[in-house]
Design an enzyme around this catalytic site. Structure first.
Site, PDB file in Angstrom:
ATOM      1  N   LYS A  54      47.006  26.378  46.256  1.00 14.95           N
ATOM      2  CA  LYS A  54      45.685  25.817  45.941  1.00 14.95           C
ATOM      3  C   LYS A  54      45.557  25.558  44.435  1.00 14.95           C
ATOM      4  O   LYS A  54      45.150  24.481  44.015  1.00 14.95           O
ATOM      5  CB  LYS A  54      44.587  26.793  46.390  1.00 14.95           C
ATOM      6  CG  LYS A  54      43.220  26.459  45.840  1.00 14.95           C
ATOM      7  CD  LYS A  54      42.154  27.391  46.344  1.00 14.95           C
ATOM      8  CE  LYS A  54      41.916  28.609  45.479  1.00 14.95           C
ATOM      9  NZ  LYS A  54      41.226  28.351  44.202  1.00 14.95           N
ATOM     10  N   ASN A  55      45.915  26.548  43.633  1.00 13.50           N
ATOM     11  CA  ASN A  55      45.673  26.439  42.197  1.00 13.50           C
ATOM     12  C   ASN A  55      46.629  25.488  41.482  1.00 13.50           C
ATOM     13  O   ASN A  55      46.491  25.260  40.280  1.00 13.50           O
ATOM     14  CB  ASN A  55      45.714  27.823  41.539  1.00 13.50           C
ATOM     15  CG  ASN A  55      44.460  28.617  41.860  1.00 13.50           C
ATOM     16  OD1 ASN A  55      43.538  28.107  42.509  1.00 13.50           O
ATOM     17  ND2 ASN A  55      44.415  29.871  41.418  1.00 13.50           N
ATOM     18  N   ARG A 111      34.318  25.697  41.097  1.00 13.72           N
ATOM     19  CA  ARG A 111      34.345  25.642  39.635  1.00 13.72           C
ATOM     20  C   ARG A 111      35.488  24.798  39.098  1.00 13.72           C
ATOM     21  O   ARG A 111      35.394  24.215  38.037  1.00 13.72           O
ATOM     22  CB  ARG A 111      34.483  27.055  39.076  1.00 13.72           C
ATOM     23  CG  ARG A 111      33.368  27.992  39.433  1.00 13.72           C
ATOM     24  CD  ARG A 111      33.668  29.353  38.863  1.00 13.72           C
ATOM     25  NE  ARG A 111      34.151  29.207  37.493  1.00 13.72           N
ATOM     26  CZ  ARG A 111      33.376  29.050  36.445  1.00 13.72           C
ATOM     27  NH1 ARG A 111      32.075  29.068  36.582  1.00 13.72           N
ATOM     28  NH2 ARG A 111      33.898  28.900  35.245  1.00 13.72           N
ATOM     29  N   CYS A 141      29.202  32.722  38.572  1.00 17.85           N
ATOM     30  CA  CYS A 141      29.752  32.860  39.920  1.00 17.85           C
ATOM     31  C   CYS A 141      29.911  34.340  40.203  1.00 17.85           C
ATOM     32  O   CYS A 141      29.677  35.165  39.339  1.00 17.85           O
ATOM     33  CB  CYS A 141      31.073  32.130  40.072  1.00 17.85           C
ATOM     34  SG  CYS A 141      32.454  32.970  39.347  1.00 17.85           S
ATOM     35  N   ARG A 143      32.130  33.318  33.609  1.00 14.09           N
ATOM     36  CA  ARG A 143      33.165  32.281  33.583  1.00 14.09           C
ATOM     37  C   ARG A 143      32.764  31.025  32.817  1.00 14.09           C
ATOM     38  O   ARG A 143      32.614  29.949  33.389  1.00 14.09           O
ATOM     39  CB  ARG A 143      33.590  31.925  35.009  1.00 14.09           C
ATOM     40  CG  ARG A 143      34.243  33.087  35.722  1.00 14.09           C
ATOM     41  CD  ARG A 143      34.710  32.745  37.091  1.00 14.09           C
ATOM     42  NE  ARG A 143      35.996  32.056  37.089  1.00 14.09           N
ATOM     43  CZ  ARG A 143      36.693  31.801  38.191  1.00 14.09           C
ATOM     44  NH1 ARG A 143      36.225  32.156  39.351  1.00 14.09           N
ATOM     45  NH2 ARG A 143      37.843  31.193  38.121  1.00 14.09           N
ATOM     46  N   ASP A 151      44.109  37.680  40.713  1.00 20.75           N
ATOM     47  CA  ASP A 151      43.879  37.185  42.078  1.00 20.75           C
ATOM     48  C   ASP A 151      44.530  38.077  43.148  1.00 20.75           C
ATOM     49  O   ASP A 151      44.367  37.808  44.339  1.00 20.75           O
ATOM     50  CB  ASP A 151      44.397  35.746  42.220  1.00 20.75           C
ATOM     51  CG  ASP A 151      43.461  34.739  41.586  1.00 20.75           C
ATOM     52  OD1 ASP A 151      42.350  35.133  41.178  1.00 20.75           O
ATOM     53  OD2 ASP A 151      43.832  33.550  41.491  1.00 20.75           O
ATOM     54  N   VAL A 169      40.756  40.684  33.289  1.00 24.58           N
ATOM     55  CA  VAL A 169      40.577  39.229  33.145  1.00 24.58           C
ATOM     56  C   VAL A 169      39.125  38.815  33.382  1.00 24.58           C
ATOM     57  O   VAL A 169      38.560  38.045  32.611  1.00 24.58           O
ATOM     58  CB  VAL A 169      41.530  38.467  34.095  1.00 24.58           C
ATOM     59  CG1 VAL A 169      41.321  36.955  33.968  1.00 24.58           C
ATOM     60  CG2 VAL A 169      42.987  38.826  33.809  1.00 24.58           C
ATOM     61  N   ARG A 192      38.134  28.666  51.632  1.00 30.13           N
ATOM     62  CA  ARG A 192      38.357  27.951  50.372  1.00 30.13           C
ATOM     63  C   ARG A 192      39.810  28.087  49.934  1.00 30.13           C
ATOM     64  O   ARG A 192      40.320  27.207  49.246  1.00 30.13           O
ATOM     65  CB  ARG A 192      37.466  28.539  49.264  1.00 30.13           C
ATOM     66  CG  ARG A 192      36.013  28.131  49.357  1.00 30.13           C
ATOM     67  CD  ARG A 192      35.288  28.543  48.097  1.00 30.13           C
ATOM     68  NE  ARG A 192      36.120  28.245  46.945  1.00 30.13           N
ATOM     69  CZ  ARG A 192      36.216  28.997  45.863  1.00 30.13           C
ATOM     70  NH1 ARG A 192      35.509  30.096  45.741  1.00 30.13           N
ATOM     71  NH2 ARG A 192      37.001  28.648  44.863  1.00 30.13           N
TER      72      ARG A 192
END
Ligand code: UD1
Length: 419
Positions: free
Chosen positions: A22-23, A93, A117, A122, A306, A328, A398
């Site tokens: 996804k990223n 985002r 969020c 962020r 993540d 983070v 998502r």
């Protein structure tokens, strides 16, 4: 709203395929805006965030053609609007990734500010600062970022902190800037490298992606190409954690083990037997309960934020005490309260969660709050006694392609019920 119902207690066994990342897919789809030609992107995961990105591009007038294998052909020559509306940005985002390409190629962009969020404030100040330094005229007004530039100029950018999408936005913008841009203290994530590889295939001149200094020499235009996105290391890690928590034996194919070094090390510490191939990873817990581990999240190549929630879930049923430090994001422990409702023993102290492993969790209705937090609740459900109902799973959709099908293929008792 759909729910997932999971009946815990089955050690996962078998083999599944890892989807595209996804990223990496999100910035690469944004990068198609930079090209004069048609860009075809392959290995795209079937995810809600991808649909949102397609809608975002489609509303700008970009033409997209998707085939049944999720190859997306993008032609931005028909673009008429340089606008990313709030209603789309608020759901994803990463929509901010269109800002750099739009202002660099078309000289203007109007992009909604993402706002807060579930995992913290962020901000996107570093995206904005970088583009200003490259000569864009940027105003933030009425919740929107309005950017204009005749032609961006290459410059030296020293990032205050390591930001993944910030690095990606500025790298994309720099490909069509006049002269050379350096991004120092750049993010080194594999997805940044994948984006750089795609941009290079489009004719960009980029050096150093994957290190903390990226050098981009601007070119006049970029061409079309065909590019397959890399496998999803977070999805890979999540299924490894699912095997670890259930004492299972799982093989993940179509992945890249070298991207998961920090995660694999922690799984070994937790007692997993791990075998690595070129494109696959096998984990065998031999039916054992995991050992608790200490984890500290940090930018790549350190342990990914993540994967923090999933390891919190492993720790809550592990043998011993574990300390998880999140460095983070400021507020990424929403899953802790839900896990506590399932019987987890977790103490939160600022950005640290101290877990004391229990023998067994008990099923409870729980609510997904963000993408990775929801994954941790699914993992907990896999070992809880009884039926766990995970609500608000649009968060999972998502970022995880067909999660219930993949887990069911490994033997999990899981089903989706429409809400
Ligand atoms: C990306 C990933 C997300 C992952 C995160 C960290 C995508 C689409 N998302 O998010 O899954 O959790 O990296 O690995 O790739 N920050 C600022 N100012 C900025 C930008 C960031 O202060 O302008 C801060 C953030 O608040 C955060 C830290 O920097 O505390 C890192 O965030 P960042 O790397 O930018 O995360 P994303 O790129 O949004």
């Amino acid at each position: 709203m759909d729910k997932l119902i999971i009946t815990g207690g089955v050690p996962l066994k078998g083999e599944i395929r890892v989807s595209g990342a996804k990223n990496a897919a999100l910035p690469i789809l944004a990068a198609t805006l930079l090209s004069d030609g048609v860009v075809t992107v392959g290995n795209i995961p079937h995810l809600h965030d991808i649909t949102t990105t397609m809608e975002l591009l489609g509303r700008m007038g970009v033409e997209l053609v998707v085939d049944e294998r999720m190859n997306i052909e993008v032609d931005s020559s028909s673009i008429k609007d340089f606008y990313a509306p709030y209603e789309l940005v608020k759901t994803m985002r990463a929509s901010i990734l269109v800002l750099g390409p739009l202002v660099s190629r078309f000289g203007e962009a109007l992009v909604s500010l993402p706002g807060g969020c579930a995992i913290g404030s962020r901000p996107v100040n570093l995206h904005i600062q970088g583009l200003s330094k490259m000569g864009a005229d940027i105003k933030v007004e009425k919740g929107f970022i309005r950017a204009k530039a005749k032609k961006l100029k290459g410059t030296r950018l020293i990032m205050d902190l390591v930001t993944v999408t910030g690095t990606e936005n500025l790298m994309m913008a720099a490909t069509l800037a006049k002269g050379t841009t350096t991004i120092e203290n750049a993010a080194r994530e594999p997805e940044v490298v994948d984006l750089a590889n795609c941009l290079t295939a489009m004719g960009a001149h980029i050096d150093g992606a994957g290190t903390d200094t990226i050098l981009i020499e601007g070119v006049d235009s970029l061409n079309g190409t065909k590019y397959d996105v890399l496998p999803d290391r977070i999805e890979t890690g999540t299924y490894l954690a699912a095997a670890a928590i259930t004492g299972g034996h799982v093989r993940l194919k179509d992945t890249r083990p070298e991207m998961l070094k920090a995660v694999v090390e922690k799984l070994k510490e937790a007692g997993a037997d791990i075998t690595l191939g070129d494109t696959w990873i096998e984990i065998n817990m031999h039916g054992d309960r995991p050992q608790a581990v200490n984890v500290r999240t940090s930018p790549y190549p350190a342990f990914p934020t993540d994967m923090q929630a999933q390891f919190t879930a492993v720790n809550v049923v592990a043998d011993g005490t574990g300390v998880i430090s999140e460095t983070v994001f400021e507020n990424r422990f929403m899953h802790v309260h839900e896990l506590q409702r399932m019987g987890a023993d977790i103490r939160l102290q600022g950005n640290t969660a101290v877990t004391r492993g229990v023998q067994r969790l008990t099923a409870a209705p729980v609510m997904a709050t963000d993408l990775r937090a929801s994954a941790s609740l699914v993992l907990a459900g896999l070992v809880a006694a009884g039926d766990t109902a995970v609500d608000r799973i649009y968060h999972i959709d998502r970022g995880y392609e067909s999660i219930e099908e993949k887990l069911a293929k490994l033997g999990a008792r899981i089903r989706r019920v429409p809400g």
